[in-house]
Design a protein around this motif. Structure first.
Motif, short mmCIF file in Angstrom:
data_model
loop_
_atom_site.label_atom_id
_atom_site.label_comp_id
_atom_site.label_asym_id
_atom_site.label_seq_id
_atom_site.Cartn_x
_atom_site.Cartn_y
_atom_site.Cartn_z
N LEU A 72 0.84 -1.20 0.00
CA LEU A 72 0.00 0.00 0.00
C LEU A 72 0.87 1.25 0.00
CD1 LEU A 72 -2.86 1.11 -0.02
CD2 LEU A 72 -2.76 1.18 2.47
N PHE A 73 2.00 1.20 0.71
CA PHE A 73 2.93 2.32 0.67
C PHE A 73 3.45 2.54 -0.74
CE2 PHE A 73 7.27 4.04 1.16
CZ PHE A 73 6.93 5.25 1.76
N ALA A 74 3.69 1.47 -1.47
CA ALA A 74 4.13 1.58 -2.87
C ALA A 74 3.04 2.22 -3.73
CB ALA A 74 4.51 0.21 -3.42
N VAL A 75 1.76 1.91 -3.45
CA VAL A 75 0.66 2.53 -4.18
C VAL A 75 0.69 4.04 -3.98
CG1 VAL A 75 -1.86 2.70 -4.37
CG2 VAL A 75 -0.79 0.47 -4.08
N PHE A 76 0.88 4.47 -2.73
CA PHE A 76 0.95 5.90 -2.43
C PHE A 76 2.15 6.56 -3.13
CE2 PHE A 76 -1.33 4.96 1.75
CZ PHE A 76 -2.56 5.36 1.25
N ILE A 101 -4.48 18.11 -5.61
CA ILE A 101 -4.65 16.87 -6.37
C ILE A 101 -3.98 15.71 -5.65
CG2 ILE A 101 -4.00 15.70 -8.50
CD1 ILE A 101 -4.42 18.40 -9.92
N ALA A 102 -2.77 15.95 -5.14
CA ALA A 102 -2.03 14.89 -4.44
C ALA A 102 -2.76 14.46 -3.17
CB ALA A 102 -0.62 15.37 -4.12
N LEU A 103 -3.19 15.41 -2.36
CA LEU A 103 -3.86 15.08 -1.11
C LEU A 103 -5.22 14.42 -1.37
CD1 LEU A 103 -3.72 15.24 1.95
CD2 LEU A 103 -4.83 17.48 1.80
N LEU A 106 -4.61 10.81 -2.45
CA LEU A 106 -4.20 9.95 -1.33
C LEU A 106 -5.38 9.59 -0.44
CD1 LEU A 106 -0.80 11.56 -0.30
CD2 LEU A 106 -1.17 9.43 -1.53
N ILE A 107 -6.26 10.56 -0.19
CA ILE A 107 -7.45 10.28 0.61
C ILE A 107 -8.37 9.31 -0.13
CG2 ILE A 107 -9.56 11.33 1.54
CD1 ILE A 107 -7.82 13.82 2.18
N ALA A 108 -8.53 9.50 -1.43
CA ALA A 108 -9.38 8.60 -2.22
C ALA A 108 -8.83 7.18 -2.22
CB ALA A 108 -9.52 9.12 -3.65
N ILE A 109 -7.50 7.04 -2.33
CA ILE A 109 -6.89 5.70 -2.31
C ILE A 109 -7.11 5.03 -0.96
CG2 ILE A 109 -4.68 4.48 -2.35
CD1 ILE A 109 -3.77 6.55 -4.46
#
Length: 195
Positions: A72-76, A101-103, A106-109
């Motif tokens: 999951l860290f790799a996904v982020f 966009i980045a934040l 990350l919240i959506a993921i």
């Protein structure tokens, strides 16, 4: 703009190398198997297992939340790296828009991962593979690229269908890296093709 290679080579390469890093970091480690709960017997200080207790109890286990270490860290990291790469390439977006966009992503993921766990009870490795496949489909749509769509389909098949764990990571990372190399070796776009 002149001759320019497709920009989607970078997210594909980043994904492939991030997954290989996850494999390298997880070599020699064991997957968590949950934990055993012990409860006191009703008559004193002795402890017995949940199965031996007189009353039925529910033990909480962390097995469902487990996944290959750092996936999951790799996904982020792949998402943030892709956003920064595209922001640096366009050079027209303000820093607060890039941060938003980045934040937001990350919240959506994180929310999609939680929904996959709580609502659909999908295991951790499969959730990460689904998130990455959906990200590749979104990238294919944004870039209008058939190559990325083919990579997304092959990635999903390699990451979810045949195997789990390190083999799935290696196979899917090879698919992503092959897509990145195919994008780099493709004919550069000319100014007439871009418009």
């Amino acid at each position: 703009m002149g001759n320019e290679r497709p920009r989607y080579w970078f997210p594909l390469a980043l994904l492939g190398f991030a997954q290989l890093a996850v494999v390298a970091l997880s070599v020699g480690t064991r997957r968590p198997e949950g934990w055993f709960a012990y409860v006191p017997y009703g008559n004193g200080g002795m402890f017995g297992s949940v199965q031996n207790a007189g009353e039925p109890l529910t033990a909480v286990s962390v097995v469902g939340m487990s996944r290959m270490d750092n996936w999951l860290f790799a996904v982020f990291v792949v998402y943030l790296g892709t956003v920064l790469f595209y922001a640096l390439r366009t050079k027209t977006m303000s820093w607060w828009k890039v941060a938003g966009i980045a934040l937001g992503g990350l919240i959506a993921i994180a929310l999609a991962d939680l929904v996959g766990y709580w609502e659909f009870e999908i295991d951790g490795d499969t959730r990460s593979a689904i998130l990455l496949t959906l990200g590749l489909v979104l990238l294919a749509w944004l870039e209008r690229s058939v190559l990325v769509l083919v990579v997304a389909a092959a990635f999903g098949l390699c990451a979810v269908v045949p195997a789990q764990g390190q083999l799935a990571l290696v196979l899917s990372s090879l698919v992503a890296l092959a897509g990145a190399f195919a994008a780099l070796l493709s004919r550069p776009k000319t100014a007439a093709e871009e418009s």
